[in-house]
Every structure is written in structure tokens, then in C-alpha cells.
Design a protein around this motif. Structure first.
Motif, PDB file in Angstrom:
ATOM      1  N   ASP A 194       0.810  -1.205   0.000  1.00  0.00           N
ATOM      2  CA  ASP A 194       0.000   0.000   0.000  1.00  0.00           C
ATOM      3  C   ASP A 194       0.850   1.264   0.000  1.00  0.00           C
ATOM      4  O   ASP A 194       0.477   2.280   0.576  1.00  0.00           O
ATOM      5  N   TYR A 237       1.498   3.488  -2.355  1.00  0.00           N
ATOM      6  CA  TYR A 237       0.847   4.640  -2.969  1.00  0.00           C
ATOM      7  C   TYR A 237      -0.251   5.185  -2.063  1.00  0.00           C
ATOM      8  O   TYR A 237      -0.421   6.393  -1.925  1.00  0.00           O
ATOM      9  N   GLN A 238      -1.011   4.290  -1.441  1.00  0.00           N
ATOM     10  CA  GLN A 238      -2.064   4.712  -0.525  1.00  0.00           C
ATOM     11  C   GLN A 238      -1.476   5.492   0.654  1.00  0.00           C
ATOM     12  O   GLN A 238      -2.022   6.522   1.055  1.00  0.00           O
ATOM     13  N   GLN A 262      -2.020  12.436 -10.399  1.00  0.00           N
ATOM     14  CA  GLN A 262      -3.073  11.699 -11.107  1.00  0.00           C
ATOM     15  C   GLN A 262      -3.468  12.397 -12.410  1.00  0.00           C
ATOM     16  O   GLN A 262      -3.558  11.757 -13.461  1.00  0.00           O
ATOM     17  N   VAL A 320      -8.190   4.919  -8.760  1.00  0.00           N
ATOM     18  CA  VAL A 320      -7.460   4.849  -7.494  1.00  0.00           C
ATOM     19  C   VAL A 320      -8.435   4.772  -6.321  1.00  0.00           C
ATOM     20  O   VAL A 320      -8.219   4.036  -5.357  1.00  0.00           O
ATOM     21  N   LYS A 351      -7.488   3.171  -2.434  1.00  0.00           N
ATOM     22  CA  LYS A 351      -6.218   3.778  -2.080  1.00  0.00           C
ATOM     23  C   LYS A 351      -6.332   5.279  -1.825  1.00  0.00           C
ATOM     24  O   LYS A 351      -5.345   5.920  -1.460  1.00  0.00           O
ATOM     25  N   MET A 400      -0.301   1.426 -12.764  1.00  0.00           N
ATOM     26  CA  MET A 400      -0.327   0.413 -11.711  1.00  0.00           C
ATOM     27  C   MET A 400       1.038  -0.263 -11.576  1.00  0.00           C
ATOM     28  O   MET A 400       1.532  -0.496 -10.472  1.00  0.00           O
ATOM     29  N   VAL A 443       2.063   2.383  -8.622  1.00  0.00           N
ATOM     30  CA  VAL A 443       1.337   1.826  -7.488  1.00  0.00           C
ATOM     31  C   VAL A 443       2.047   0.602  -6.908  1.00  0.00           C
ATOM     32  O   VAL A 443       2.109   0.432  -5.695  1.00  0.00           O
ATOM     33  N   ASP A 444       2.576  -0.251  -7.759  1.00  0.00           N
ATOM     34  CA  ASP A 444       3.216  -1.488  -7.310  1.00  0.00           C
ATOM     35  C   ASP A 444       4.698  -1.247  -7.032  1.00  0.00           C
ATOM     36  O   ASP A 444       5.494  -1.017  -7.953  1.00  0.00           O
ATOM     37  N   GLN A 455      -4.506  -5.544 -10.112  1.00  0.00           N
ATOM     38  CA  GLN A 455      -4.534  -5.917  -8.709  1.00  0.00           C
ATOM     39  C   GLN A 455      -4.934  -7.377  -8.525  1.00  0.00           C
ATOM     40  O   GLN A 455      -4.402  -8.076  -7.666  1.00  0.00           O
TER      41      GLN A 455
END
Length: 251
Positions: A3, A5-6, A69, A78, A83, A168, A172-173, A244
């Protein structure tokens, strides 16, 4: 997939994030629309390079402020992943739309009527435009080609899917190993340029509802506007879910 990015988003200051999203989309619209105007809408390579470069630069510059974004479809995807909150998503979308509108207005008052900008419309109702996202399947001037909302929607869905899938994977990953904004930004800028080279002649390759909404509002040109919202949002959400579910699983 963790997590990271979150956590980055949760630690951000919302007003600064909103300002960053406004500036990012304002820059995108200025460069993208300006390139269309100064080239007469005839240079696909220039459009692809301009969009890819400005996205790369703005992600590298503002990632630490808002997550970079710059696209309502990305913000919604997102939020769908959980997230970021829907409140943050809504604030970002309003900022993105405002940035596109302000940039479109600025282009209209400074460049239209001065340069040989491309035109849109039929017969005696033509007008110069400031980077409308139109292509073979959405341009009313194209004779002999069926006006096709579903084709525009599907192609925009595919283009946005590619864009969000790259986001992603590289942003994000964390497993990607791209730990600096510059390294994250380069693949995103490249997929934007690639999408434009492929889909630009067909739909204008928006991938971004704000990018389509700004000039449409300023010029009051709403032809197939729905397709430029539905396609990118569905494509981005589908890409986020697929990544995901299939690739982002720890097992």
C-alpha cells in the motif's frame, strides 16, 4: 503489491494536492492544445511528443504533492481500489476540470484568430478549435466515415486501459523498483505518446475526461462527449482491477 501509494496519498496535504492537480492538468491542456493549434492539427508525432513530455515532466515534478493523477479516470480508479477517499477523488476531479477549462480559455483568447488553427464543424458553421479530442470516428467533417460513438468509447477504453495498467505497474506497485518520480514518470509518458500515435487519428486519444471537457466547454462543442468520459473511466477501472487481481497478488 503493498500500500505504498495509498500511504503516500494519506500523508499529503489536500489543498496542496488540489493545487498540484490543477497545475498539472493546466500544463497538459496548454501544451497539448497549443501543439494542435501551432501545427494546424496535422503533426501526429508532434502531438504525441508534446503530450508524453509534459506528462513525464509534471509527474516527476508533482508526484510527491498529489500522486500526480492529472486525470479523472485515474482518480476514480485509485478510489475504486480503496487507495484514496472519494472525498479526495472528488476534490481532485474538480481541480483537474478547472485546470483544463482555464487552459482552454487562455488558448482561445491568445491564439485563436492569430494562427492557422484547425477547424471543426459543418458547412458555414465551422470554427477554429483549441485541441478538441476528435478523430476519424468523432469528427463531423469526415465525409464517408460513419460517426461512431461506440467505436470512440471502445478505443478510448483501450487507450486508458494501457495508461492505467502502466501506472499500476510503475507507480502503485512497489515491486517494480521504480523508487523515484523520474523513473516512474518515463514509462507513463511513453505510453501516453504511444497511445496518441495509435489512437490519435481515430479518436483524438484523450484518455482523460478533463482533457476533453475543457475545450468542449469553452467552444460549446459537445459531440460524443459522453464517450470521452465513459471509455476512459471504464478502461482505467478495468486496468486497475485486472492488475490488482492478476498481477498484484502476493501469491
Amino acid at each position: 503489491m503493498n500500500d505504498r501509494y495509498q500511504k503516500i496519498l494519506q500523508g499529503m496535504n489536500l489543498p496542496r494536492g488540489v493545487a498540484a492537480e490543477f497545475i498539472g492538468v493546466f500544463s497538459l491542456m496548454c501544451i497539448a492544445g497549443g501543439t494542435v493549434i501551432v501545427t494546424g492539427g496535422e503533426n501526429l508525432v508532434a502531438a504525441a511528443l508534446a503530450n508524453g513530455i509534459i506528462i513525464t515532466v509534471m509527474i516527476a515534478t508533482l508526484f510527491h504533492v498529489s500522486g500526480a493523477q492529472f486525470n479523472p479516470a485515474v482518480s476514480i480508479a485509485v478510489a475504486v481500489l480503496g487507495k484514496q477517499s472519494w472525498q479526495r477523488c472528488g476534490c481532485f476531479i474538480l481541480a483537474q476540470l478547472a485546470g483544463a477549462i482555464c487552459a482552454s480559455w487562455l488558448l482561445s483568447v491568445t491564439l485563436l484568430g492569430v494562427l492557422d488553427a484547425p477547424v471543426v464543424g459543418e458547412a458555414d458553421q465551422t470554427m477554429e478549435h483549441i485541441g478538441l479530442t476528435i478523430g476519424l470516428f468523432s469528427d463531423l467533417d469526415q465525409l464517408g466515415v460513419a460517426d461512431s460513438g461506440w467505436r470512440v468509447m471502445v478505443l478510448e477504453l483501450i487507450a486508458a486501459f494501457f495508461l492505467m495498467f502502466v501506472i499500476m505497474g510503475v507507480i502503485v506497485d512497489r515491486r517494480s523498483g521504480h523508487d523515484t518520480p523520474v523513473l516512474m514518470a518515463i514509462p507513463v509518458g511513453l505510453i501516453v505518446a504511444g497511445d496518441i500515435l495509435c489512437f490519435g487519428p481515430l479518436t483524438g486519444a484523450s484518455m482523460n475526461p478533463a482533457r476533453s471537457f475543457g475545450p468542449a466547454l469553452i467552444l460549446d462543442y459537445w459531440h460524443l462527449q459522453w464517450a470521452y468520459w465513459v471509455g476512459p473511466i471504464l478502461g482505467a477501472c478495468l486496468a486497475a482491477w485486472c492488475y490488482q487481481t492478476v498481477i498484484g497478488r502476493s501469491d
